[in-house]
Write an enzyme that holds these catalytic residues in place. Structure first.
Site, PDB file in Angstrom:
ATOM      1  N   ARG A 263      52.699  34.629  41.922  1.00  0.00           N
ATOM      2  CA  ARG A 263      52.705  35.819  41.062  1.00  0.00           C
ATOM      3  C   ARG A 263      52.767  36.984  42.025  1.00  0.00           C
ATOM      4  O   ARG A 263      51.870  37.213  42.834  1.00  0.00           O
ATOM      5  CB  ARG A 263      51.438  35.865  40.198  1.00  0.00           C
TER       6      ARG A 263
ATOM      7  N   HIS B  35      51.151  42.934  43.401  1.00  0.00           N
ATOM      8  CA  HIS B  35      51.177  43.968  42.367  1.00  0.00           C
ATOM      9  C   HIS B  35      49.803  44.607  42.223  1.00  0.00           C
ATOM     10  O   HIS B  35      48.825  44.159  42.848  1.00  0.00           O
ATOM     11  CB  HIS B  35      51.588  43.353  41.021  1.00  0.00           C
TER      12      HIS B  35
ATOM     13  N   HIS C  99      47.479  47.119  38.970  1.00  0.00           N
ATOM     14  CA  HIS C  99      47.543  47.621  37.591  1.00  0.00           C
ATOM     15  C   HIS C  99      46.437  48.610  37.327  1.00  0.00           C
ATOM     16  O   HIS C  99      45.546  48.800  38.153  1.00  0.00           O
ATOM     17  CB  HIS C  99      47.528  46.487  36.566  1.00  0.00           C
TER      18      HIS C  99
ATOM     19  N   GLU D 294      40.916  43.295  36.443  1.00  0.00           N
ATOM     20  CA  GLU D 294      41.356  41.931  36.112  1.00  0.00           C
ATOM     21  C   GLU D 294      40.249  40.932  36.431  1.00  0.00           C
ATOM     22  O   GLU D 294      39.854  40.780  37.580  1.00  0.00           O
ATOM     23  CB  GLU D 294      42.615  41.596  36.920  1.00  0.00           C
TER      24      GLU D 294
ATOM     25  N   HIS E 225      47.120  42.866  44.851  1.00  0.00           N
ATOM     26  CA  HIS E 225      46.798  41.443  45.000  1.00  0.00           C
ATOM     27  C   HIS E 225      48.007  40.576  44.669  1.00  0.00           C
ATOM     28  O   HIS E 225      48.975  41.050  44.073  1.00  0.00           O
ATOM     29  CB  HIS E 225      45.614  41.073  44.108  1.00  0.00           C
TER      30      HIS E 225
ATOM     31  N   GLU F 174      50.889  42.190  30.841  1.00  0.00           N
ATOM     32  CA  GLU F 174      51.270  41.515  32.079  1.00  0.00           C
ATOM     33  C   GLU F 174      52.704  41.878  32.486  1.00  0.00           C
ATOM     34  O   GLU F 174      53.082  41.757  33.644  1.00  0.00           O
ATOM     35  CB  GLU F 174      51.098  40.002  31.868  1.00  0.00           C
TER      36      GLU F 174
HETATM   37 MN    MN Z   1      46.920  41.196  38.462  1.00  0.00          MN
END
Ligand code: MN
Ligand code: MN
Length: 378
Positions: free
Chosen positions: A91, A94, A96, A100, A139, A161
């Site tokens: 993943r 990124h 946000h 999280e 992360h 997401e």
């Molecule tokens: Mn994340």
């Protein structure tokens, strides 16, 4: 379907059969909606949404689906993501706007976090382990040899997401001359950067943790963003177990959680949370929950593995195991400390004459109150 597996909305003289059309598999999964307890009353919003009804985003080597306020309007304060990454699958790096919280459901995941103080946190996490990445902290997540599946909970129902800040997109949307100046090299070195997101993509399974840590300038601090919760022993009660994970054991976390197991025939007692909403994810088993609100409102829902439940702050509820296997359910709260008011404890600690004067309970119940005055699964 034979008649024995056909549930009908009939109780005594009330209700009538349903000749159809009907979606019988959905009816059978939701008996307390088709045929609600007589105590249900009034209008409460929908407080159940299965991940099985969430759009699944298929990517190279993995998938991701989300239950947000878009699908589940009652869940304003939190949103959930269920993600699978095959061996080596990443993943993308990124960040946000939301915090999280994560719980590993299967396999092993490598989490890499870099914070503003230059601390690097790289950890391999297995089933039952957790992390908390604060808002704005970059992360990445990678599946190890056995791949991984995990649950993410964000502290805003409006999270998506599909709307995170990605390293590929940041570079793709910066003028080449600025990239050149920022990194102190000529702009032709950026000819091959991706034009769009990678999001979920394949890489080889990374090297062992000590090798990767050894390649970095700083040695990582001890687990600031992760909690090896799989190694924490739960509290045992007569009807099951509870593992409490809040900022008292995980100082970094801004969301708290209970990992609850309820034996067949058992229940998580009647209670409410004075300061937090409860976001639920059912891992195993079959359960039902009634949510009580003013005035005279009550609604009962049935849940099973993969379902999301939601209980707004201060509303009364219980979780009853209605199946033949243990129920495992994760409760996530938008508060640092888990806090609940137990109905039994409240009543047991209130002068008995005051309780008798309200409810007309006999001595058997009054004695039972003293036995059951601890918040438990019973
Ligand atoms: Mn994340
Ligand atoms: Mn609760």
């Amino acid at each position: 379907m034979n008649d024995q597996t056909r549930v009908e909305p009939i109780r005594g003289t009330r209700g009538s059969n349903d000749p159809g059309p009907r979606n019988l598999p959905v009816d059978l999964q939701n008996p307390d909606i088709l045929l609600p307890p007589d105590t249900d009353n009034g209008s409460l919003p929908n407080l159940k949404f299965p991940f099985a009804l969430a759009h699944n985003r298929l990517e190279d080597g993995g998938w991701a689906r989300e239950v947000t306020v878009r699908d589940f309007p009652a869940s304003k304060s939190m949103a959930g993501v269920n993600m699978r990454l095959g061996p080596g699958v990443v993943r993308e790096l990124h960040w946000h706007k939301e915090a999280e919280w994560a719980y590993i459901l299967d396999g092993t995941a490598r989490l890499t976090v870099v914070d503003p103080d230059g601390n690097v946190s790289i950890d391999d996490l297995t089933t039952g382990d957790m992390w908390l990445v604060p808002a704005g902290i970059p992360h990445a997540i990678q599946g190890m040899e056995d791949g991984t599946e995990f649950l993410l909970v964000f502290d805003d129902g409006n999270f998506s997401e599909n709307e995170t800040l990605l390293i590929t997109e940041y570079l793709a949307h910066t003028p080449l001359s600025v990239l050149a100046k920022n990194f102190g090299v000529s702009s032709d070195h950026f000819a091959n950067i991706p034009k769009s997101e990678k999001y979920i993509f394949r890489l080889p399974v990374p090297q062992p943790l000590d090798v990767v840590r050894g390649q970095l300038p700083n040695s990582p601090p001890p687990h600031p963003y992760v909690l090896l919760a799989s190694k924490i022993e739960p509290e045992r009660y007569s009807g099951g177990t509870v593992k409490t994970v809040d900022s008292r054991v995980f100082p970094m976390t801004t969301l708290s959680a209970l990992i609850i197991e309820i034996e067949p025939g058992g229940m998580r007692e009647m209670h409410w949370h004075p300061d937090a909403d409860e976001w639920q994810y059912y891992v195993q088993g079959e359960a039902r929950m009634t949510i009580f609100d003013a005035t005279n409102k009550a609604r009962t829902f049935d849940y099973r593995a993969g379902d999301v439940g939601f209980v707004p702050k201060t509303l009364g509820h219980y979780i009853e195991n209605t199946g033949e296997d243990p129920v495992r359910v994760i409760n996530v709260f938008n508060s640092r400390i888990c806090s609940d008011v137990s109905l039994n404890q409240w009543m047991a600690l209130t002068p008995p004459d005051l309780i008798r004067g309200h409810l007309g309970l006999d001595e058997t119940v009054m004695k039972a109150l003293r036995r059951t005055s601890q918040p438990v699964v019973r």
